[in-house]
Design a protein around this motif. Structure first.
Motif, PDB file in Angstrom:
ATOM      1  N   ASN A  18      -2.106  -7.715  13.071  1.00 44.87           N
ATOM      2  CA  ASN A  18      -3.397  -7.249  12.596  1.00 44.87           C
ATOM      3  C   ASN A  18      -3.663  -7.398  12.947  1.00 44.87           C
ATOM      4  OD1 ASN A  18      -5.687  -7.648  10.405  1.00 44.87           O
ATOM      5  ND2 ASN A  18      -4.066  -6.772   8.682  1.00 44.87           N
ATOM      6  N   ASP A  47       3.104  -1.980   5.219  1.00 39.59           N
ATOM      7  CA  ASP A  47       3.034  -2.841   5.677  1.00 39.59           C
ATOM      8  C   ASP A  47       4.513  -2.791   6.666  1.00 39.59           C
ATOM      9  OD1 ASP A  47       1.462  -5.425   5.555  1.00 39.59           O
ATOM     10  OD2 ASP A  47       1.298  -4.313   4.329  1.00 39.59           O
ATOM     11  N   TYR A 102       6.078 -15.810  14.309  1.00 38.93           N
ATOM     12  CA  TYR A 102       5.826 -14.746  12.943  1.00 38.93           C
ATOM     13  C   TYR A 102       4.538 -14.311  13.844  1.00 38.93           C
ATOM     14  CZ  TYR A 102       3.737 -12.540   9.187  1.00 38.93           C
ATOM     15  OH  TYR A 102       3.227 -11.532   8.712  1.00 38.93           O
ATOM     16  N   VAL A 104      -6.375 -11.289  10.830  1.00 33.63           N
ATOM     17  CA  VAL A 104      -5.454 -12.519  10.752  1.00 33.63           C
ATOM     18  C   VAL A 104      -4.888 -12.919  12.700  1.00 33.63           C
ATOM     19  CG1 VAL A 104      -3.181 -13.047   9.731  1.00 33.63           C
ATOM     20  CG2 VAL A 104      -4.158 -11.199   9.003  1.00 33.63           C
ATOM     21  N   ASP A 137      -3.079 -14.802  15.550  1.00 30.00           N
ATOM     22  CA  ASP A 137      -1.578 -14.338  15.433  1.00 30.00           C
ATOM     23  C   ASP A 137      -0.389 -15.756  14.837  1.00 30.00           C
ATOM     24  OD1 ASP A 137       1.166 -13.818  16.584  1.00 30.00           O
ATOM     25  OD2 ASP A 137       0.774 -14.370  18.600  1.00 30.00           O
ATOM     26  N   GLN A 181       1.596 -11.504  14.775  1.00 29.92           N
ATOM     27  CA  GLN A 181       0.975 -10.831  13.999  1.00 29.92           C
ATOM     28  C   GLN A 181      -0.188  -9.884  14.441  1.00 29.92           C
ATOM     29  OE1 GLN A 181      -0.598  -9.261  10.867  1.00 29.92           O
ATOM     30  NE2 GLN A 181      -0.198 -11.552  10.066  1.00 29.92           N
ATOM     31  N   GLU A 203       8.169 -10.349  12.386  1.00 28.07           N
ATOM     32  CA  GLU A 203       6.869  -9.347  13.339  1.00 28.07           C
ATOM     33  C   GLU A 203       6.517  -8.678  12.093  1.00 28.07           C
ATOM     34  OE1 GLU A 203       5.962  -7.733  17.302  1.00 28.07           O
ATOM     35  OE2 GLU A 203       8.211  -7.922  16.927  1.00 28.07           O
ATOM     36  N   HIS A 204       5.135  -8.502  11.656  1.00 39.23           N
ATOM     37  CA  HIS A 204       4.048  -7.610  10.612  1.00 39.23           C
ATOM     38  C   HIS A 204       3.258  -7.260  11.795  1.00 39.23           C
ATOM     39  CE1 HIS A 204       0.473  -7.348   8.310  1.00 39.23           C
ATOM     40  NE2 HIS A 204       1.675  -7.077   7.476  1.00 39.23           N
ATOM     41  N   PHE A 236      -1.343 -17.058   9.660  1.00 44.79           N
ATOM     42  CA  PHE A 236      -0.476 -16.674   8.205  1.00 44.79           C
ATOM     43  C   PHE A 236      -1.298 -17.057   7.053  1.00 44.79           C
ATOM     44  CE2 PHE A 236       1.704 -15.956   5.021  1.00 44.79           C
ATOM     45  CZ  PHE A 236       1.916 -13.839   4.606  1.00 44.79           C
TER      46      PHE A 236
END
Length: 125
Positions: free
Chosen positions: A38, A94, A34, A41, A43, A36, A106-107, A48
């Motif tokens: 942001n 988002d 995942y 937050v 990684d 990240q 991924e985000h 998360f």
């Protein structure tokens, strides 16, 4: 996975995490990694989980409304309206990328507080 399935899964993932079940959200909707983007937050999967567990503990009465959901290729975009304690309101955008197995990997996001006054009569969503 189809775009419609990815859209449904992105909403379910975000809703579960936001409402206090980030570990279950990760287990059901995320693959082995995942990524990240942001900066608030950490990684990875545990970053998360830690963030959303802390948010649930600190702000259990927050709420979220999913205003729109757009999918294209391996990306899903969510446009949300969040209300936090004290009627502190935010609009978020988002973006989630899905891997070849239909799992979120991924985000990215952008968050803007809704001001008390606006130069126009339109909402931010």
């Amino acid at each position: 996975m189809s775009i419609e399935e990815n859209k449904k899964n992105a909403i379910a993932f975000y809703k579960a995490a936001y409402e206090g079940s980030p570990k279950a959200a990760i287990e059901k909707y995320v693959g082995n990694q995942y990524i990240q983007h942001n900066p608030d937050v950490a990684d990875g999967l545990q970053g998360f989980i830690d963030y959303f567990e802390r948010m649930q503990s600190d702000y259990p009465n927050k709420s979220i409304e999913f205003v729109r959901c757009i999918g294209e290729g391996d990306l899903v975009a969510l446009h949300t309206h969040q209300t936090w304690p004290g009627n502190d309101q935010y609009v978020t955008m988002d973006f989630f990328r899905f891997d070849e197995n239909g799992k979120i990997c991924e985000h990215w996001d952008a968050i803007q507080q809704i001001p008390e006054k606006s130069a126009n009569p339109n909402t931010m969503y």
